[in-house]
Design a protein around this motif. Structure first.
Motif, PDB file in Angstrom:
ATOM      1  N   LEU A  21     -66.837   6.999 -35.942  1.00 42.37           N
ATOM      2  CA  LEU A  21     -65.946   5.958 -35.441  1.00 42.37           C
ATOM      3  C   LEU A  21     -65.856   4.865 -36.501  1.00 42.37           C
ATOM      4  CD1 LEU A  21     -64.339   4.739 -32.999  1.00 42.37           C
ATOM      5  CD2 LEU A  21     -66.472   3.558 -32.404  1.00 42.37           C
ATOM      6  N   VAL A  22     -64.675   4.611 -36.996  1.00 46.22           N
ATOM      7  CA  VAL A  22     -64.489   3.575 -38.018  1.00 46.22           C
ATOM      8  C   VAL A  22     -64.532   2.205 -37.381  1.00 46.22           C
ATOM      9  CG1 VAL A  22     -62.928   2.659 -39.767  1.00 46.22           C
ATOM     10  CG2 VAL A  22     -63.162   5.139 -39.476  1.00 46.22           C
ATOM     11  N   ASP A  23     -63.735   1.989 -36.342  1.00 39.92           N
ATOM     12  CA  ASP A  23     -63.753   0.711 -35.645  1.00 39.92           C
ATOM     13  C   ASP A  23     -63.041   0.833 -34.305  1.00 39.92           C
ATOM     14  OD1 ASP A  23     -60.959   0.548 -36.256  1.00 39.92           O
ATOM     15  OD2 ASP A  23     -61.430  -0.424 -38.164  1.00 39.92           O
TER      16      ASP A  23
ATOM     17  N   GLN B  64     -60.619   9.743 -47.422  1.00 34.99           N
ATOM     18  CA  GLN B  64     -60.871  10.526 -46.219  1.00 34.99           C
ATOM     19  C   GLN B  64     -59.769  10.267 -45.200  1.00 34.99           C
ATOM     20  OE1 GLN B  64     -64.677   9.837 -44.382  1.00 34.99           O
ATOM     21  NE2 GLN B  64     -64.644  11.799 -43.315  1.00 34.99           N
ATOM     22  N   ARG B  65     -59.421  11.317 -44.471  1.00 34.88           N
ATOM     23  CA  ARG B  65     -58.396  11.157 -43.442  1.00 34.88           C
ATOM     24  C   ARG B  65     -58.968  10.413 -42.245  1.00 34.88           C
ATOM     25  NH1 ARG B  65     -55.913  16.450 -41.471  1.00 34.88           N
ATOM     26  NH2 ARG B  65     -58.111  17.014 -41.295  1.00 34.88           N
ATOM     27  N   VAL B  66     -58.165   9.515 -41.695  1.00 35.54           N
ATOM     28  CA  VAL B  66     -58.580   8.730 -40.527  1.00 35.54           C
ATOM     29  C   VAL B  66     -57.464   8.809 -39.483  1.00 35.54           C
ATOM     30  CG1 VAL B  66     -59.147   6.433 -39.665  1.00 35.54           C
ATOM     31  CG2 VAL B  66     -60.001   7.169 -41.903  1.00 35.54           C
ATOM     32  N   ALA B  67     -57.851   9.175 -38.256  1.00 33.64           N
ATOM     33  CA  ALA B  67     -56.892   9.256 -37.156  1.00 33.64           C
ATOM     34  C   ALA B  67     -56.907   7.960 -36.365  1.00 33.64           C
ATOM     35  CB  ALA B  67     -57.233  10.428 -36.241  1.00 33.64           C
ATOM     36  N   ARG B  68     -55.716   7.502 -35.984  1.00 38.08           N
ATOM     37  CA  ARG B  68     -55.593   6.281 -35.184  1.00 38.08           C
ATOM     38  C   ARG B  68     -55.175   6.636 -33.754  1.00 38.08           C
ATOM     39  NH1 ARG B  68     -51.567   3.285 -36.354  1.00 38.08           N
ATOM     40  NH2 ARG B  68     -50.482   4.696 -37.777  1.00 38.08           N
TER      41      ARG B  68
ATOM     42  N   GLY C  76     -60.551  14.024 -31.306  1.00 32.66           N
ATOM     43  CA  GLY C  76     -60.082  13.299 -30.138  1.00 32.66           C
ATOM     44  C   GLY C  76     -61.012  12.132 -29.864  1.00 32.66           C
ATOM     45  N   ILE C  77     -60.684  11.362 -28.850  1.00 36.35           N
ATOM     46  CA  ILE C  77     -61.496  10.192 -28.516  1.00 36.35           C
ATOM     47  C   ILE C  77     -61.655  10.136 -27.000  1.00 36.35           C
ATOM     48  CG2 ILE C  77     -59.668   8.473 -28.233  1.00 36.35           C
ATOM     49  CD1 ILE C  77     -62.803   7.941 -30.355  1.00 36.35           C
ATOM     50  N   ARG C  78     -62.814   9.689 -26.559  1.00 39.40           N
ATOM     51  CA  ARG C  78     -63.063   9.486 -25.129  1.00 39.40           C
ATOM     52  C   ARG C  78     -63.593   8.072 -24.937  1.00 39.40           C
ATOM     53  NH1 ARG C  78     -68.153  10.074 -22.264  1.00 39.40           N
ATOM     54  NH2 ARG C  78     -67.762  10.196 -20.015  1.00 39.40           N
ATOM     55  N   PHE C  79     -62.996   7.348 -24.013  1.00 34.24           N
ATOM     56  CA  PHE C  79     -63.452   5.999 -23.708  1.00 34.24           C
ATOM     57  C   PHE C  79     -64.381   6.042 -22.498  1.00 34.24           C
ATOM     58  CE2 PHE C  79     -59.335   5.045 -25.813  1.00 34.24           C
ATOM     59  CZ  PHE C  79     -59.824   4.231 -26.831  1.00 34.24           C
ATOM     60  N   ARG C  80     -65.381   5.153 -22.528  1.00 31.99           N
ATOM     61  CA  ARG C  80     -66.252   5.015 -21.348  1.00 31.99           C
ATOM     62  C   ARG C  80     -66.689   3.544 -21.235  1.00 31.99           C
ATOM     63  NH1 ARG C  80     -71.723   4.802 -22.743  1.00 31.99           N
ATOM     64  NH2 ARG C  80     -72.129   5.344 -24.928  1.00 31.99           N
ATOM     65  N   PHE C  81     -66.986   3.132 -20.005  1.00 29.45           N
ATOM     66  CA  PHE C  81     -67.472   1.778 -19.744  1.00 29.45           C
ATOM     67  C   PHE C  81     -68.981   1.822 -19.525  1.00 29.45           C
ATOM     68  CE2 PHE C  81     -63.030   1.612 -18.255  1.00 29.45           C
ATOM     69  CZ  PHE C  81     -62.583   0.529 -18.983  1.00 29.45           C
ATOM     70  N   GLU C  82     -69.661   0.759 -19.924  1.00 28.70           N
ATOM     71  CA  GLU C  82     -71.117   0.683 -19.774  1.00 28.70           C
ATOM     72  C   GLU C  82     -71.517  -0.772 -19.596  1.00 28.70           C
ATOM     73  OE1 GLU C  82     -74.069   1.226 -23.192  1.00 28.70           O
ATOM     74  OE2 GLU C  82     -74.049   3.213 -22.243  1.00 28.70           O
ATOM     75  N   GLU C  83     -72.502  -0.996 -18.706  1.00 34.36           N
ATOM     76  CA  GLU C  83     -73.006  -2.351 -18.545  1.00 34.36           C
ATOM     77  C   GLU C  83     -73.867  -2.722 -19.738  1.00 34.36           C
ATOM     78  OE1 GLU C  83     -75.021  -2.702 -14.883  1.00 34.36           O
ATOM     79  OE2 GLU C  83     -73.202  -2.521 -13.652  1.00 34.36           O
ATOM     80  N   GLU C  84     -73.766  -3.934 -20.204  1.00 29.56           N
ATOM     81  CA  GLU C  84     -74.493  -4.367 -21.387  1.00 29.56           C
ATOM     82  C   GLU C  84     -75.991  -4.232 -21.151  1.00 29.56           C
ATOM     83  OE1 GLU C  84     -74.357  -8.038 -24.619  1.00 29.56           O
ATOM     84  OE2 GLU C  84     -73.622  -8.356 -22.587  1.00 29.56           O
TER      85      GLU C  84
ATOM     86  N   THR D 157     -62.773   9.135 -38.298  1.00 26.10           N
ATOM     87  CA  THR D 157     -62.648  10.013 -39.460  1.00 26.10           C
ATOM     88  C   THR D 157     -62.366  11.442 -39.008  1.00 26.10           C
ATOM     89  OG1 THR D 157     -65.028  10.455 -39.531  1.00 26.10           O
ATOM     90  CG2 THR D 157     -64.195   8.599 -40.849  1.00 26.10           C
ATOM     91  N   VAL D 158     -61.630  12.182 -39.845  1.00 25.17           N
ATOM     92  CA  VAL D 158     -61.203  13.536 -39.501  1.00 25.17           C
ATOM     93  C   VAL D 158     -61.737  14.523 -40.537  1.00 25.17           C
ATOM     94  CG1 VAL D 158     -59.238  15.038 -39.007  1.00 25.17           C
ATOM     95  CG2 VAL D 158     -59.093  12.594 -38.495  1.00 25.17           C
TER      96      VAL D 158
END
Length: 615
Positions: A567-569, A521-525, A604-612, A596-597
C-alpha cells in the motif's frame, strides 16, 4: 426495357407444397429474424465459395423513392399476383405486395457475395443435370435441398424460408453471376411466397400454391430467369451491386424487410455480423478462409471493426487461436469414453473487463455484458451459439472460450445433424439413439461443466478448514487461484466485533481508476466513497491490498516471497496515511489509495473499519 412476366404456380394433379407450408419450414429459431437471415445468408455464401477463395460480403440497406421506386414498379413488378392471392394471407404484420408498392418509400435489404460460385446449374427443376450442381433450382424452385457442401455451414441448403419471413411482402429478388455447363451466365429472377388460393384462369376455376415467380415467359406455362445482357441491364437500372464475370456471386434482395430504419438497425447489423462470424473475420484467419464484410446504410459506409481488437471478441479470438494450435494458451480435449473418440478442443481465456464501444452497440447487445461463455462451432468456424457459464464475481474480469468439434467426418456430421434448421443450437434429442447422439451429449455435458466451474472449480470448494495453508501460495506460483477466498480474503467492509454498525457509516466498493509509475514500478489507483454520519469519529479506515488471479483473491500474507504488493498511501480530505489506517473523524466523500502492482498480475483493494487500538 420490357417488364418481367409473372408465373403463378398451380397445384399439380399429384399435389404440391403450399406457400404457407413452405414458410413454416423455418420453425422457431432462438435468434431474432434479422439475425437468422444474416447468419443463414452468410453461411450460404461461405458454402458457395470455391476452396481457397476469399469471400467478400456486402450488406446494404437502402430506401427507394421517386424514380428509383418507379423503376422497380414498372420493370420488375408491372404484373402482380391476382386479387384472390392478396386476400388469402392473414399473417400479422404482413402486407400484400400491391399495397407495399403503392407506398411512397420501399426499403430493400441486399445481401451480396463476391468470389463465390453464384447460383450455378440448370434453371428448371425437371432437367437432368448429371454432375452439374443444382444451386439455382434448389434456391429458386425446390424445397428442402439436401446438404452438398463438405463440412459446410448451411446444412439445410439455403435457409431461404427466413428470407421470405423477413420480407413484409414475402418477396425476394436474386441477381447472380454464375456458370452453367462451364459457361458464364447472368441471371435475375424474383419470387413471392404467399398462401394457397383459388382463381379463375382460362375460363375455369383452379387452385394455386401461392408461389409466384418473375422472369421471362418460357412458352410452356412457366417463366425462366432473365439472362445475359438483359439481366445485367435490369440489375443496373434497379441499382443492385455491380458485378461481372470477374466478380461472380449472388445478390439476394429482401423487399420491404420487417425492420425499423434507424441507428438500432445499423447497430444490429454490425453486431450480428461480428457476434456470429468473427472467427472468419480476424486478421489471423488464413486468406482462403477469410470473409470480408462491408456494410452500407442509406448510402453511408459503416465501419465493421476487427474482432481481435473489439472487446469482448478479443478474448474469443485469442481462444480460437489456441484451438487452432496457433496460440500458446491452455487446450483441453473433450473426449468420449464409450465409444472412444476425441470430440473436439476447448480453450478458455481470461482477462480484464475491457471498455466497450457503447455507441456502436444497441441496448440489449450481448457484447455489452461481462463475457462468460463458450462459443460453440464446427470446423467451418461459424458460431452455432454461446454456452453461458458462471461470471467472475469481480466485474473487472471476464472470460471467453471456444469449443470446436473434431474434423473427423463421423463426429462433425453428428454435430451438424444436431442443429435445427436455423443452425443456432446443438440439440441431441433430434438424433436417433446411437454414436452420434452420444458424441453430442457427452460434449455438451463436459462443456456445461467447464463453463459452470471455470471461475470456481468444484475441487476447490469447501470450508476454510478443508484447505491446507499452502494452497494459496502454490496457486499464486502457478498463476491460478484454486479458491475464491482465504482466511484473510476480501469481502465487504467489516466492523469491529463482527457486527455491522447500525449507524450510517459505509464505504462503497473500490473502483480502479488508472495506472501510474512510481520509482519504475507500476502503481494502481483506486477510489471509493465514504458515507459518515459522524457517530463514530475514532474509527480507523484500513485499505488491504490483495492479488487478483482469475478474478479470485489472495491476501498479501499468503503470497510467496517473490511476489509483493504494498500500500503506497491512503488519503481522505487531504489527510494521508499508510498501513496504520486513517481516522475517519467526521469526514466523508472520496477515499483514494494507491497500491503497487507486480509484473503480469492484477491487484485489488479491500476496505475495513477498526476501532483505534484494537487489532
Amino acid at each position: 426495357m420490357t417488364p418481367l412476366d409473372l408465373h403463378s404456380e398451380k397445384f399439380a394433379r399429384t399435389g404440391n407444397l403450399a406457400g404457407e407450408g413452405f414458410r413454416r419450414l423455418l420453425g422457431r429459431p432462438a435468434l431474432g429474424l434479422l439475425q437468422t437471415v444474416i447468419r443463414e445468408a452468410l453461411q450460404n455464401s461461405v458454402d458457395a465459395a470455391p476452396e481457397g477463395n476469399r469471400v467478400e460480403i456486402l450488406l446494404r440497406f437502402r430506401t427507394l423513392e421517386g424514380e428509383a421506386l418507379a423503376q422497380l414498379r414498372d420493370l420488375f413488378f408491372r404484373t402482380l399476383p391476382p386479387e384472390e392471392a392478396e386476400t388469402a394471407s392473414e399473417e400479422e404484420e404482413s402486407a400484400n405486395l400491391r399495397e407495399i408498392l403503392r407506398e411512397d418509400q420501399v426499403s430493400l435489404l441486399e445481401i451480396a457475395d463476391f468470389n463465390t460460385s453464384g447460383l450455378v446449374g440448370p434453371t428448371r427443376a425437371d432437367v437432368a443435370a448429371g454432375k452439374e450442381t443444382l444451386d439455382f433450382v434448389n434456391f429458386m424452385r425446390n424445397v428442402g435441398a439436401a446438404r452438398d457442401t463438405h463440412h459446410g455451414g448451411g446444412t439445410y441448403g439455403y435457409g431461404k424460408t427466413s428470407l421470405y419471413a423477413l420480407s413484409r411482402a414475402s418477396t425476394i429478388i436474386a441477381d447472380t453471376q454464375t456458370t452453367y455447363n462451364g459457361i458464364p451466365v447472368r441471371r435475375v429472377m424474383g419470387c413471392h411466397l404467399g398462401d394457397a388460393f383459388e382463381a379463375t384462369t382460362d375460363g375455369e376455376r383452379r387452385r394455386f400454391t401461392g408461389r409466384h415467380w418473375w422472369g421471362r415467359d418460357d412458352a410452356e406455362s412457366g417463366v425462366e430467369p432473365l439472362e445475359g445482357v438483359a439481366a445485367a441491364e435490369l440489375s443496373e437500372l434497379l441499382g443492385f451491386p455491380p458485378r461481372d464475370e470477374s466478380r461472380p456471386g449472388t445478390t439476394v434482395t429482401i423487399v420491404a424487410p420487417h425492420v425499423d430504419r434507424g441507428e438500432d438497425l445499423r447497430a444490429e447489423l454490425v453486431e450480428t455480423v461480428l457476434w456470429n462470424f468473427w472467427p472468419r473475420m480476424c486478421g489471423f484467419t488464413p486468406t482462403g478462409r477469410k470473409i470480408d464484410v462491408s456494410l452500407e446504410f442509406e448510402g453511408e459506409h459503416v465501419e465493421i471493426p476487427a474482432p481481435e481488437y473489439y472487446p469482448p471478441l478479443d478474448l474469443y479470438a485469442e481462444a480460437l487461436r489456441n484451438v487452432r494450435g496457433e496460440g500458446d494458451g491452455e487446450i483441453t480435449t473433450i473426449r468420449c469414453a464409450r465409444p472412444v473418440a476425441d470430440l473436439g478442443r476447448l480453450s478458455i481465456v481470461r482477462g480484464l473487463h475491457a471498455q466497450r464501444n457503447l455507441m456502436a452497440l444497441r441496448d440489449g447487445s450481448p457484447m455489452r455484458d461481462q463475457a462468460h461463455a463458450i462459443a460453440l462451432m464446427r470446423p467451418v468456424e461459424l458460431v452455432v451459439r454461446y454456452l453461458p457459464g458462471e461470471a467472475f464475481a469481480d466485474k473487472r474480469f471476464e472470460w471467453a472460450g471456444v469449443f470446436m468439434c473434431s474434423k473427423e467426418d463421423d463426429i462433425e456430421k453428428a454435430f451438424s445433424a444436431a442443429e435445427p434448421p436455423a443452425h443456432d443450437d446443438w440439440t441431441p434429442d433430434m438424433l436417433p439413439k446411437g454414436r452420434a447422439k452420444t458424441f453430442v451429449n457427452v460434449a455438451l455435458r463436459d462443456l456445461k461443466l467447464a463453463a459452470a466451474t471455470y471461475v470456481q472449480p468444484k475441487a476447490a470448494l469447501g470450508t476454510g478448514e478443508d484447505r491446507g495453508p499452502s494452497v494459496a501460495k502454490t496457486a499464486a506460483k502457478l498463476g491460478r487461484l484454486l479458491s475464491r477466498t482465504s482466511g484473510k480474503g476480501p469481502g465487504r467492509a467489516t466492523f469491529p466485533g463482527g457486527v455491522r454498525s447500525k449507524k450510517k457509516i459505509t464505504i462503497s466498493a473500490p473502483r480502479f481508476v488508472g495506472l501510474e509509475h512510481r520509482d519504475s514500478q507500476r502503481v494502481a489507483r483506486f477510489v471509493a466513497e465514504l458515507t459518515n454520519d459522524g457517530s463514530r469519529p475514532d474509527l480507523l479506515l484500513h485499505a488491504n491490498p490483495h492479488l487478483v488471479l482469475d478474478g479470485s483473491y489472495t491476501s498479501v500474507d499468503d503470497l510467496p516471497g517473490e511476489i509483493t504488493i504494498n500500500l503506497v498511501d491512503l488519503s481522505l480530505e487531504g489527510r494521508i496515511a499508510g498501513q496504520e489506517g486513517i481516522r475517519i473523524q467526521k469526514a466523508q466523500g472520496i477515499v483514494c489509495c494507491r497500491v503497487t502492482v507486480p509484473e503480469d498480475a492484477a491487484v485489488g483493494i479491500r476496505f475495513r473499519f477498526e476501532e483505534e487500538g484494537k487489532a
